[in-house]
Design a protein around this motif. Structure first.
Motif, PDB file in Angstrom:
ATOM      1  N   MET A   1     -16.163  -8.106  48.302  1.00 59.75           N
ATOM      2  CA  MET A   1     -15.450  -7.367  47.288  1.00 59.75           C
ATOM      3  C   MET A   1     -14.174  -8.449  47.157  1.00 59.75           C
ATOM      4  SD  MET A   1     -13.358  -3.759  47.957  1.00 59.75           S
ATOM      5  CE  MET A   1     -14.671  -2.991  47.725  1.00 59.75           C
ATOM      6  N   PHE A   2     -13.737  -8.505  45.995  1.00 57.28           N
ATOM      7  CA  PHE A   2     -12.443  -9.174  45.459  1.00 57.28           C
ATOM      8  C   PHE A   2     -11.280  -8.728  46.050  1.00 57.28           C
ATOM      9  CE2 PHE A   2     -15.386 -10.658  42.464  1.00 57.28           C
ATOM     10  CZ  PHE A   2     -15.077 -11.826  41.887  1.00 57.28           C
ATOM     11  N   ALA A   3     -10.479  -9.563  46.649  1.00 55.56           N
ATOM     12  CA  ALA A   3      -9.113  -9.181  47.029  1.00 55.56           C
ATOM     13  C   ALA A   3      -8.215  -9.204  45.776  1.00 55.56           C
ATOM     14  CB  ALA A   3      -8.555 -10.374  47.871  1.00 55.56           C
ATOM     15  N   LEU A   4      -6.937  -8.756  45.791  1.00 56.56           N
ATOM     16  CA  LEU A   4      -6.093  -8.490  44.683  1.00 56.56           C
ATOM     17  C   LEU A   4      -5.787 -10.017  44.231  1.00 56.56           C
ATOM     18  CD1 LEU A   4      -3.947  -7.027  42.935  1.00 56.56           C
ATOM     19  CD2 LEU A   4      -2.339  -6.995  44.781  1.00 56.56           C
ATOM     20  N   ALA A   5      -5.428 -10.940  45.400  1.00 49.81           N
ATOM     21  CA  ALA A   5      -5.152 -12.321  44.936  1.00 49.81           C
ATOM     22  C   ALA A   5      -6.382 -12.947  43.825  1.00 49.81           C
ATOM     23  CB  ALA A   5      -5.105 -13.303  46.250  1.00 49.81           C
ATOM     24  N   ASP A   6      -7.478 -12.377  44.171  1.00 46.87           N
ATOM     25  CA  ASP A   6      -8.920 -13.164  43.617  1.00 46.87           C
ATOM     26  C   ASP A   6      -8.650 -12.494  42.205  1.00 46.87           C
ATOM     27  OD1 ASP A   6      -9.559 -14.444  45.595  1.00 46.87           O
ATOM     28  OD2 ASP A   6     -11.117 -12.908  46.347  1.00 46.87           O
ATOM     29  N   LEU A   7      -8.333 -11.020  42.064  1.00 48.68           N
ATOM     30  CA  LEU A   7      -8.190 -10.568  40.625  1.00 48.68           C
ATOM     31  C   LEU A   7      -7.094 -11.255  39.943  1.00 48.68           C
ATOM     32  CD1 LEU A   7      -8.932  -6.814  41.811  1.00 48.68           C
ATOM     33  CD2 LEU A   7     -10.396  -8.494  40.515  1.00 48.68           C
ATOM     34  N   VAL A   8      -5.953 -11.506  40.453  1.00 44.44           N
ATOM     35  CA  VAL A   8      -4.711 -12.141  39.998  1.00 44.44           C
ATOM     36  C   VAL A   8      -5.181 -13.603  39.488  1.00 44.44           C
ATOM     37  CG1 VAL A   8      -2.452 -13.148  40.301  1.00 44.44           C
ATOM     38  CG2 VAL A   8      -3.244 -10.956  41.393  1.00 44.44           C
ATOM     39  N   ALA A   9      -5.967 -14.275  40.197  1.00 49.42           N
ATOM     40  CA  ALA A   9      -6.415 -15.568  39.609  1.00 49.42           C
ATOM     41  C   ALA A   9      -7.497 -15.559  38.665  1.00 49.42           C
ATOM     42  CB  ALA A   9      -7.241 -16.226  40.954  1.00 49.42           C
ATOM     43  N   VAL A  10      -8.384 -14.644  38.455  1.00 45.14           N
ATOM     44  CA  VAL A  10      -9.141 -14.290  37.484  1.00 45.14           C
ATOM     45  C   VAL A  10      -8.290 -14.129  36.321  1.00 45.14           C
ATOM     46  CG1 VAL A  10     -10.816 -12.643  36.352  1.00 45.14           C
ATOM     47  CG2 VAL A  10     -10.894 -13.757  38.779  1.00 45.14           C
ATOM     48  N   GLY A  11      -7.290 -13.106  36.266  1.00 43.27           N
ATOM     49  CA  GLY A  11      -6.421 -12.943  35.231  1.00 43.27           C
ATOM     50  C   GLY A  11      -5.777 -13.946  34.530  1.00 43.27           C
ATOM     51  N   ALA A  12      -5.235 -14.851  35.633  1.00 44.52           N
ATOM     52  CA  ALA A  12      -4.359 -16.026  35.032  1.00 44.52           C
ATOM     53  C   ALA A  12      -5.318 -16.730  34.426  1.00 44.52           C
ATOM     54  CB  ALA A  12      -3.880 -16.866  36.440  1.00 44.52           C
ATOM     55  N   GLY A  13      -6.473 -17.009  34.810  1.00 39.76           N
ATOM     56  CA  GLY A  13      -7.757 -17.825  33.890  1.00 39.76           C
ATOM     57  C   GLY A  13      -7.948 -17.361  32.623  1.00 39.76           C
ATOM     58  N   GLY A  14      -7.941 -15.866  32.498  1.00 37.55           N
ATOM     59  CA  GLY A  14      -8.153 -15.372  31.140  1.00 37.55           C
ATOM     60  C   GLY A  14      -7.082 -15.678  30.381  1.00 37.55           C
ATOM     61  N   LEU A  15      -5.759 -15.721  30.589  1.00 36.68           N
ATOM     62  CA  LEU A  15      -4.755 -15.926  29.991  1.00 36.68           C
ATOM     63  C   LEU A  15      -4.717 -17.268  29.450  1.00 36.68           C
ATOM     64  CD1 LEU A  15      -2.010 -15.399  28.633  1.00 36.68           C
ATOM     65  CD2 LEU A  15      -0.859 -15.779  30.812  1.00 36.68           C
ATOM     66  N   VAL A  16      -5.147 -18.290  30.103  1.00 39.10           N
ATOM     67  CA  VAL A  16      -5.399 -19.693  30.135  1.00 39.10           C
ATOM     68  C   VAL A  16      -6.425 -19.893  28.931  1.00 39.10           C
ATOM     69  CG1 VAL A  16      -6.037 -22.060  31.085  1.00 39.10           C
ATOM     70  CG2 VAL A  16      -4.534 -20.499  32.406  1.00 39.10           C
ATOM     71  N   GLY A  17      -7.441 -19.514  29.334  1.00 36.88           N
ATOM     72  CA  GLY A  17      -8.538 -19.414  28.329  1.00 36.88           C
ATOM     73  C   GLY A  17      -8.356 -18.882  26.867  1.00 36.88           C
ATOM     74  N   LEU A  18      -7.616 -17.668  26.944  1.00 39.00           N
ATOM     75  CA  LEU A  18      -7.334 -17.066  25.582  1.00 39.00           C
ATOM     76  C   LEU A  18      -6.507 -18.095  24.765  1.00 39.00           C
ATOM     77  CD1 LEU A  18      -7.042 -14.482  23.964  1.00 39.00           C
ATOM     78  CD2 LEU A  18      -4.910 -13.552  25.250  1.00 39.00           C
ATOM     79  N   THR A  19      -5.325 -18.754  25.269  1.00 41.57           N
ATOM     80  CA  THR A  19      -4.548 -19.436  24.520  1.00 41.57           C
ATOM     81  C   THR A  19      -5.107 -20.745  24.248  1.00 41.57           C
ATOM     82  OG1 THR A  19      -3.396 -20.152  26.539  1.00 41.57           O
ATOM     83  CG2 THR A  19      -2.396 -18.447  25.489  1.00 41.57           C
ATOM     84  N   LEU A  20      -5.994 -21.099  25.087  1.00 40.39           N
ATOM     85  CA  LEU A  20      -6.625 -22.538  24.695  1.00 40.39           C
ATOM     86  C   LEU A  20      -7.376 -22.376  23.464  1.00 40.39           C
ATOM     87  CD1 LEU A  20      -7.735 -24.056  28.133  1.00 40.39           C
ATOM     88  CD2 LEU A  20      -6.225 -25.227  26.437  1.00 40.39           C
ATOM     89  N   GLY A  21      -8.344 -21.044  23.456  1.00 45.89           N
ATOM     90  CA  GLY A  21      -9.107 -20.872  22.326  1.00 45.89           C
ATOM     91  C   GLY A  21      -8.222 -20.279  20.913  1.00 45.89           C
ATOM     92  N   LEU A  22      -7.247 -19.766  21.098  1.00 44.35           N
ATOM     93  CA  LEU A  22      -6.376 -19.353  20.220  1.00 44.35           C
ATOM     94  C   LEU A  22      -5.681 -20.430  19.465  1.00 44.35           C
ATOM     95  CD1 LEU A  22      -5.473 -16.941  18.501  1.00 44.35           C
ATOM     96  CD2 LEU A  22      -3.706 -16.106  20.132  1.00 44.35           C
ATOM     97  N   ILE A  23      -4.877 -21.090  20.225  1.00 47.28           N
ATOM     98  CA  ILE A  23      -4.041 -22.099  19.378  1.00 47.28           C
ATOM     99  C   ILE A  23      -4.333 -23.758  20.088  1.00 47.28           C
ATOM    100  CG2 ILE A  23      -2.158 -20.416  18.872  1.00 47.28           C
ATOM    101  CD1 ILE A  23      -0.809 -21.801  21.228  1.00 47.28           C
ATOM    102  N   GLY A  24      -5.395 -23.672  20.656  1.00 46.58           N
ATOM    103  CA  GLY A  24      -5.907 -25.058  21.249  1.00 46.58           C
ATOM    104  C   GLY A  24      -5.095 -25.627  22.266  1.00 46.58           C
ATOM    105  N   GLY A  25      -4.346 -25.150  22.671  1.00 49.95           N
ATOM    106  CA  GLY A  25      -3.234 -25.659  23.793  1.00 49.95           C
ATOM    107  C   GLY A  25      -2.129 -24.552  24.464  1.00 49.95           C
ATOM    108  N   GLY A  26      -1.527 -24.986  25.352  1.00 50.93           N
ATOM    109  CA  GLY A  26      -0.408 -24.229  25.880  1.00 50.93           C
ATOM    110  C   GLY A  26      -0.878 -23.436  26.905  1.00 50.93           C
ATOM    111  N   GLY A  27      -2.219 -22.783  26.967  1.00 51.79           N
ATOM    112  CA  GLY A  27      -2.767 -21.975  28.109  1.00 51.79           C
ATOM    113  C   GLY A  27      -2.659 -22.934  29.466  1.00 51.79           C
TER     114      GLY A  27
END
Length: 263
Positions: A1-27
């Motif tokens: 089972m995922f720990a809270l810290a693992d879910l936070v890391a996944v969420g951080a990755g989602g933000l990084v990937g979103l901004t990379l795909g959206l404006i090519g940088g910043g994430g």
């Protein structure tokens, strides 16, 4: 089972990937502070190495998606990336030799400068027909290689993908439209990140468990960001200005935390 810290890391990755795909940088410029202050990685150097692994992989996913949408100017992207990889190795070697807290303080100051630059630059229409070939090589190659090496050096030094610099670099060097610059920039982000990640991994400065979690979230984020980039291309200037504000605020926080250690 995922720990809270693992879910936070996944969420951080989602933000990084979103901004990379959206404006090519910043994430990627947010990845290091996210890993330190949200995910909880104590060592700035391990945070930089881990973020480089995740950013490189997330950017590669973005390249695939943008390539399918035919927004990548491949010859320009490859030349820029090749010059930048050389700079990235040099920058990473220097960055590992500097105190971690000082590196964070400098990183925050760079974030502030980049955010202000993004606010000033705005958006341009560009020339969608620009291409690197034998006829245009004399005009385009010097700019592409010069910008590529400089951006790569900064990318390796701070452990960031550098897309926030690559996008304006590609636009200034070739006058391509911003949507093409976003897609093309991800080739360099992936290459720079891989070079930096290899250097830090060789020194044992990568948390592979966290890197895998950030990557998992980042792939989904990259897919969403690429779709939004195509649909919101006409409002790109508004998106860039909003993100610039976030970069400046985070930069102020990171630099203040880093400077406080020395006061």
């Amino acid at each position: 089972m995922f720990a809270l810290a693992d879910l936070v890391a996944v969420g951080a990755g989602g933000l990084v990937g979103l901004t990379l795909g959206l404006i090519g940088g910043g994430g990627s410029i947010l990845a290091v502070p996210l890993l330190i202050y949200v995910v909880g990685i104590a060592s700035p150097h391990v945070a930089i190495g881990t973020s480089a692994v995740a950013v490189a992989a997330n950017a590669l996913a973005g390249v695939v998606l943008h390539a399918r949408a035919k927004t990548v100017k491949w010859p320009c992207a490859v030349v820029f990336a090749a010059a930048g990889v050389v700079g990235a190795f040099a920058g990473a070697r220097l960055g590992k030799a500097i105190d971690g807290e000082l590196l964070l303080a400098l990183f925050g100051l760079v974030m502030i400068a980049v955010g202000l630059s993004m606010l000033r630059s705005g958006a341009r229409d560009g020339n969608p027909d620009v291409r690197l070939d034998l006829a245009s090589a004399r005009a385009l190659l010097p700019s592409l290689t010069g910008y590529g090496f400089a951006v790569g050096a900064l990318s390796g030094f701070f452990g960031i993908g550098g897309g926030f610099l690559i996008v304006p670099g590609l636009i200034n060097a070739t006058a391509m439209p911003i949507l093409n610059a976003v897609g093309s920039s991800l080739v360099s982000v992936a290459a720079f990140g891989a070079a930096t990640a290899a250097s830090y991994a060789a020194s044992g400065l990568v948390d592979w468990h966290v890197a895998a979690l950030v990557l998992a979230g980042g792939v989904a984020g990259a897919f969403a960001g690429t779709l939004l980039a195509r649909r919101l291309a006409a409002r790109k200037a508004v998106l860039v200005r909003l993100f610039a504000g976030v970069v400046i605020l985070v930069g102020l926080y990171v630099s203040a935390r880093g400077i406080a250690v020395f006061v």
